[in-house]
Design a protein around this motif. Structure first.
Motif, short mmCIF file in Angstrom:
data_model
loop_
_atom_site.label_atom_id
_atom_site.label_comp_id
_atom_site.label_asym_id
_atom_site.label_seq_id
_atom_site.Cartn_x
_atom_site.Cartn_y
_atom_site.Cartn_z
N LEU A 918 0.81 -1.21 0.00
CA LEU A 918 0.00 0.00 0.00
C LEU A 918 0.85 1.27 0.00
CD1 LEU A 918 -2.78 1.27 0.02
CD2 LEU A 918 -2.85 0.99 2.51
N PRO A 919 1.89 1.40 0.84
CA PRO A 919 2.73 2.61 0.75
C PRO A 919 3.38 2.80 -0.62
CG PRO A 919 3.12 1.48 2.81
CD PRO A 919 2.27 0.57 1.99
N SER A 920 3.81 1.68 -1.24
CA SER A 920 4.42 1.82 -2.57
C SER A 920 3.39 2.27 -3.60
CB SER A 920 5.05 0.49 -2.99
OG SER A 920 4.06 -0.51 -3.19
N ILE A 921 2.13 1.90 -3.43
CA ILE A 921 1.07 2.36 -4.33
C ILE A 921 0.80 3.84 -4.13
CG2 ILE A 921 -1.40 2.16 -4.83
CD1 ILE A 921 -1.16 -0.83 -4.29
N LEU A 922 0.71 4.25 -2.86
CA LEU A 922 0.37 5.64 -2.56
C LEU A 922 1.45 6.61 -3.02
CD1 LEU A 922 -1.13 5.21 1.03
CD2 LEU A 922 -2.36 5.54 -1.13
N CYS A 923 2.71 6.18 -3.01
CA CYS A 923 3.80 7.06 -3.44
C CYS A 923 4.01 7.04 -4.95
CB CYS A 923 5.10 6.67 -2.74
SG CYS A 923 5.11 7.03 -0.97
N GLY A 924 3.36 6.12 -5.64
CA GLY A 924 3.54 6.02 -7.08
C GLY A 924 2.45 6.70 -7.86
N PRO A 925 2.43 6.47 -9.17
CA PRO A 925 1.42 7.12 -10.03
C PRO A 925 -0.01 6.79 -9.62
CG PRO A 925 3.18 6.14 -11.35
CD PRO A 925 3.38 5.66 -9.95
N ILE A 926 -0.25 5.56 -9.14
CA ILE A 926 -1.61 5.19 -8.74
C ILE A 926 -2.06 6.03 -7.55
CG2 ILE A 926 -3.09 3.27 -8.00
CD1 ILE A 926 -1.21 1.36 -9.36
N GLY A 927 -1.09 6.45 -6.72
CA GLY A 927 -1.44 7.23 -5.54
C GLY A 927 -2.08 8.56 -5.86
N ARG A 928 -1.90 9.05 -7.11
CA ARG A 928 -2.52 10.33 -7.46
C ARG A 928 -4.04 10.26 -7.36
NH1 ARG A 928 1.15 10.81 -12.92
NH2 ARG A 928 3.19 11.06 -11.87
N ALA A 929 -4.60 9.07 -7.63
CA ALA A 929 -6.06 8.92 -7.52
C ALA A 929 -6.50 9.14 -6.08
CB ALA A 929 -6.48 7.54 -8.00
N PHE A 930 -5.72 8.68 -5.12
CA PHE A 930 -6.05 8.88 -3.71
C PHE A 930 -5.91 10.35 -3.32
CE2 PHE A 930 -4.82 4.44 -4.02
CZ PHE A 930 -5.79 3.80 -3.26
N VAL A 931 -4.88 10.99 -3.86
CA VAL A 931 -4.67 12.42 -3.55
C VAL A 931 -5.82 13.25 -4.09
CG1 VAL A 931 -3.16 14.40 -3.93
CG2 VAL A 931 -2.16 12.14 -3.47
N ARG A 932 -6.21 13.00 -5.35
CA ARG A 932 -7.32 13.76 -5.94
C ARG A 932 -8.61 13.52 -5.16
NH1 ARG A 932 -4.92 11.96 -10.87
NH2 ARG A 932 -6.45 10.26 -10.95
N ALA A 933 -8.86 12.26 -4.78
CA ALA A 933 -10.08 11.95 -4.03
C ALA A 933 -10.07 12.63 -2.67
CB ALA A 933 -10.22 10.44 -3.87
N ALA A 934 -8.90 12.68 -2.02
CA ALA A 934 -8.81 13.31 -0.70
C ALA A 934 -9.04 14.81 -0.79
CB ALA A 934 -7.46 13.00 -0.07
N LYS A 935 -8.50 15.44 -1.84
CA LYS A 935 -8.65 16.89 -1.96
C LYS A 935 -10.08 17.28 -2.32
CE LYS A 935 -3.84 17.86 -3.17
NZ LYS A 935 -2.91 18.38 -4.21
N LYS A 936 -10.78 16.40 -3.06
CA LYS A 936 -12.16 16.72 -3.41
C LYS A 936 -13.12 16.45 -2.25
CE LYS A 936 -12.35 14.13 -7.08
NZ LYS A 936 -12.89 13.48 -8.30
#
Length: 996
Positions: A918-936
């Motif tokens: 999970l940390p490797s996913i969050l720090c990679g390109p896939i993690g951008r989906a989590f960042v966008r979802a968190a900001k929205k």
């Protein structure tokens, strides 16, 4: 300072405090648990026929079989020294058992009848069998009589050294109750020891009722043993977490209460089924060996939830003081606790999609119990913490503990800094294990549920070595009235089918039995042919028919002696006459790893060709009848195609059997120079002169029967065109039992054979197990994915969040596929339970990640801070749950033991998925989906670093100028380190303030 009364302390109805009212309600709830637990354990029953829904064709066939034949529910008993030469104790024990009353009702007995090996030998030697003693013993060898012992030279020591036994058939009243079956089996041991002088350790018993009762006992023994071990492990883990005996006892008590509630839930649902739903007996409200694992699962989950809630309470006390700490703990912890329980319950409820009843019951009841456990935690535990606040005495030690160890922080930074390589390695490993998923095989064998060292297994080893195989598979051949006749009637009265005499029907069953006994897994196939003469070899046809007439008459007069294997159909379809049902009971091994699917397929390949030949004879009778002829006296040629062995009667080929059957039916063979049969495969090799001779003989035939389409072409090659040809087709043999149709409705095909008993049920269960595994994982994955999408407020983020959750499932089941370990019912439960438990840590991790993103941190910083917050708790949860479930390793019930092993492995794999993948996913390109979802998503008003102000513990603020100085000289990628440094300073100030 005056403290305002909290909700639990405020007065309510009748002037009593709220906590006291809740405690009174809880006391009523708790008072109902002991009776429910006791009754639930008493209802424990394990029967293979209860594994599948009653609507399945296999279940319908078994019920249909038991309506007509009662011989399947037998107990086979023998002991060291029970031989044909020493029958005194055998006869004494049988006499004692038959005289034993089974209840207060007059005439009620434990057993309807008891059959011994010596009795059956005498029966076979009397009319109508009239067999010699050696012939009678040979027919029973491998069933009720064993092979003789041999000396050092390999010579037989005589029939008196053969081991024998008795078969006790339970009464319907005993069979209907699992408790009564257990009492009946215990009564055998008791009478044998006390009245016959046979030591219990010398007695060996087997049979379906013994299997069921033994599994019942092992399931209960597992429950009691696991309860003690789980209690010791759980209490030790609680003390390790809190360093307080009182807190450990409180948490342990709540977990035990939750486990007891899960058992009581089963019993009270059974009461609901009877009183409200109007059922004669509970269908789902009974315990079984699989459901015996439920209390330990609920206990461990309750233990984990209670530990989390106590930690919330300790944090609330430390930050804001004793007053209202219990309420604040409930307010802060109810949502994550409920969400974790809900996701776990979703994984369990997915098992309800299975058609296997024990799996369905485990999923439903355990899922409900997990949700109810949250109510117990939120009601009973806060009351105890509110009423006895002195339970916590470790404020100073607790205040000094913060964050994760330095080595763990360096480990998390390594994953974030090398996230691409870490994710690539994890993905490669995941792909490797995923390739093992198609290799998964399933296995459901009744005796494989038990430890090899149990008494039942050792008894089966002894019985199969000294007597024969014990697992029955039943074949019932239905003969309609149009195919039966009395000895005085002609066989072709109506010209529509060949009507068989009683002797001919016995001969047909004898032929089927001989084919069945050719299978290596079968030691003996008992039928009416076992107790009747089947050989009428005479020097002339007239003498043979006279002998058949005599035997048929004797069999008709003694039909009641064969009622165990021959019955009239009780409830035929509307408008149809009752059929005659002929039973063959084959005994197969219980200990070898027999592939039941392959075995049933091979069984049909032996049975159906014999019945096909009898069907072809009926077709031939109809064909000749249309031509104004009869089979008796007709000249018939059989055209077949194959190697010369096909013409050898000893090989049992259809061609040889058909020729033999036609001769017995009165067809002529060569009296006018005709040809009896012709191998079409050898026509090409014949000389012209040979072809001419054969063609001349064929011209004299009344009809030719072609067993294959190409065999018919041989007539054209020989220049024979005038002879009528009857083309017959063999029954299509299909694999498995998917063709199964309820026997009561199988009327279209002549001479239908029904395959039933425990073996077809077990095989169908084995097939359904793989289907259930795929369905449960798919349904639980889909539901949990929806929950993750809602929790992460994004479809892409929700789907990506499922990767670490399916990680343990792929690792465990892919590994099983590569290792060739077959999946049974205990292993199958692991997938959905592991998925539900694994998602808990993912929810906690992503919740903190989203909060830090909303505070303005980048993906790397938020990942590190979430690791800081969740790492310790994830490892602790895995240790608590893993060690708690490890007690299953002590079980003698194989599925329970395997369930424990794999759950520990699954939980460890879940930690790897959540703290590495999970940390490797969050720090990679896939993690951008989590960042966008968190900001929205709406911002969560949570201060991640500083506790809320409390008058009891003032906290000194950090000077404002420090923050910009720390951040100003840092690159974005190093922001998390600066944040960690700042948070460490804040924690130091808190500890100093707490000590002051």
């Amino acid at each position: 300072m005056t403290l305002r009364p909290t909700f639990l302390a405020r007065t309510s109805l009748f002037g009593l405090p709220n906590y006291l009212l809740i405690a009174l309600l809880a006391a009523v709830f708790i008072a109902m648990i002991p009776r429910g637990v006791r009754k639930a354990v008493e209802s424990n029953t394990n029967k293979a026929e209860d594994w599948l829904p009653s609507t399945y064709a296999e279940s319908i066939d078994l019920r249909w079989f038991r309506e007509h034949f009662a011989g399947e529910q037998f107990v086979l008993v023998s002991w060291d020294g029970c031989t044909l030469g020493d029958t005194e104790k055998l006869e004494l024990l049988v006499d004692k058992l038959l005289r034993q009353p089974a209840g207060s009702a007059e005439g009620e007995r434990w057993f309807t009848r008891i059959t011994t090996g010596p009795q059956l030998v005498e029966t076979l030697m009397a009319p109508p069998g009239n067999l010699t003693r050696s012939e009678a013993i040979a027919r029973l060898e491998g069933a009720l009589i064993g092979q003789p012992k041999k000396n050092a030279a390999g010579e037989s020591l005589g029939d008196d050294t053969r081991t024998t036994c008795f078969m006790a058939f339970m009464s319907p009243e005993v069979i209907g109750s699992n408790r009564r079956m257990r009492e009946a089996i215990e009564r055998i041991e008791q009478v044998a020891q006390s009245e016959c002088g046979i030591a219990t350790e010398r007695i060996h018993m087997g049979g379906p009722p013994v299997d069921n009762v033994t599994i019942d006992k092992e399931g209960e023994r597992t429950l009691y043993r696991l309860a003690g071990l789980a209690g010791v492990v759980g209490f030790g883990l609680c003390y390790w977490c809190f360093r307080s005996w009182k807190l450990a006892l409180l948490v342990f008590s709540v977990a035990v209460l939750s486990a007891g509630m899960s058992l009581a839930l089963v019993f009270y649902y059974g009461v609901f089924e009877v009183l409200v739903l109007g059922k004669a007996a509970p269908r789902y409200g009974t315990m079984d060996a699989i459901l015996m694992s439920m209390p330990a699962v609920v206990y461990v989950l309750g233990l984990s939830g209670a530990i989390h809630l106590v930690n919330y309470y300790r944090d609330a006390r430390f930050e804001h003081g004793v007053a209202g700490a219990a309420e604040r703990a409930v307010k802060a912890g109810w949502w994550p606790t409920f969400l974790c329980a809900f996701t776990t319950a979703v994984g369990l409820f997915s098992l309800a999609t299975s058609d296997i009843i024990p799996i369905k019951k485990f999923g439903i009841f355990t899922g409900i119990a997990v949700v109810v456990t949250v109510g117990i935690l939120m009601a009973i535990l806060p009351i105890a913490l509110h009423r006895f606040p002195t339970l916590d005495d470790n404020r100073r030690k607790r205040a000094e503990q913060a964050g994760i160890p330095p080595w763990a922080r360096r480990f998390s930074e390594f994953i974030c800094d090398h996230h691409r390589g870490v994710f690539a390695l994890v993905l490669i490993g995941l792909t490797f294990f995923a390739l093992g998923l198609p290799r998964i095989q399933t296995s459901v064998q009744l005796l494989k549920l038990l430890d090899p060292e149990t008494d039942l297994i050792t008894d089966y080893i002894w019985l199969e070595e000294h007597l024969g195989h014990l697992v029955p598979i039943e074949i019932v051949v239905a003969v309609d009235p149009e195919r039966t006749r009395s000895p005085d009637e002609h066989s072709e009265t109506d010209g529509q089918a060949y009507r068989m005499s009683m002797f001919e029907r016995v001969k047909m069953i004898s032929r089927v039995g001989e084919r069945i006994e050719r299978l290596p897994a079968v030691s003996r196939a008992l039928s009416a042919a076992t107790f009747a003469p089947t050989d009428t070899e005479q020097p002339s046809a007239s003498l043979r028919r006279r002998a058949e007439y005599t035997i048929s008459t004797a069999l008709e007069e003694n039909r009641e002696a064969l009622e165990e294997y021959v019955q009239r159909e009780h409830n035929p379809p509307a408008g149809a006459e009752p059929r005659e049902l002929w039973r063959l009971s084959a005994r197969i091994t219980a200990l070898a790893d027999v592939d039941y699917g392959l075995f049933v397929h091979r069984l049909r390949e032996e049975v159906e060709p014999v019945l096909d030949v009898y069907r072809w004879r009926d077709e031939l009778v109809r064909h000749l009848h249309k031509e104004g002829q009869q089979l008796e006296g007709a000249q018939v040629c059989v055209l077949f195609e194959g190697p010369p062995a096909e013409a050898d009667p000893a090989q049992g080929s259809q061609a040889a059997l058909l020729v033999e059957l036609l001769r017995e039916s009165g067809a002529r063979s060569g009296s006018r120079g005709g040809v009896t049969w012709l191998n079409a495969a050898r026509v090409e090799a014949l000389t012209a002169e040979q072809k001419q001779v054969i063609a001349k003989g064929l011209q004299q035939q009344d009809v030719a029967v072609a067993l294959t389409p190409t065999a018919k072409e041989a007539l054209a090659k020989l220049g024979v065109a005038a002879i009528p040809v009857l083309q017959v087709e063999p029954t299509l043999i299909v694999g498995g039992l998917d063709f199964a149709v309820a026997a009561s409705a199988a009327t279209e095909q002549p001479l239908p054979a029904v395959y039933t008993g425990v073996v077809p049920l077990v095989y169908k269960t084995q097939r359904e197990l793989l289907v259930s595994l795929l369905q449960s994982v798919a349904s639980s994955g889909f539901m949990i994915a929806l929950i993750m999408m809602l929790a992460q407020r994004g479809i892409a983020a929700g789907l990506a969040a499922m990767l670490p959750n399916i990680f343990p499932i792929i690792i465990v089941f892919g590994g099983l596929g590569w290792l060739g370990i077959k999946v049974d019912m205990g292993i199958m439960m692991t997938a959905s339970v592991a998925l539900g438990v694994a998602v808990d840590d993912t929810i906690h991790y992503l919740t903190w990640f989203r909060r830090y993103i909303q505070q303005g941190m980048d993906a790397r910083g938020a990942t590190l801070e979430a690791f800081e917050r969740c790492g310790t708790s994830m490892v602790q949860t895995a240790i608590v749950a893993g060690l708690g479930l490890s007690v299953f390793a002590a079980s003698t019930f194989t599925p329970t033991r395997q369930f424990g092993y794999l759950m520990v492995v699954s939980l460890l794999a879940a930690v790897v998925g959540d703290l590495i993948m999970l940390p490797s996913i969050l720090c990679g390109p896939i993690g951008r989906a989590f960042v966008r979802a968190a900001k929205k998503a709406p911002r969560e008003d949570v201060d991640l670093d500083e506790p809320a102000a409390s008058p009891a513990v003032p906290v000194a603020p950090v000077p404002a100028p420090h923050l910009p100085q720390v951040v100003a000289h840092k690159e974005p990628s190093e922001l998390s380190s600066a944040h960690a440094e700042l948070r460490a300073k804040l924690q130091k100030l808190r500890r100093e303030s707490a000590r002051d």
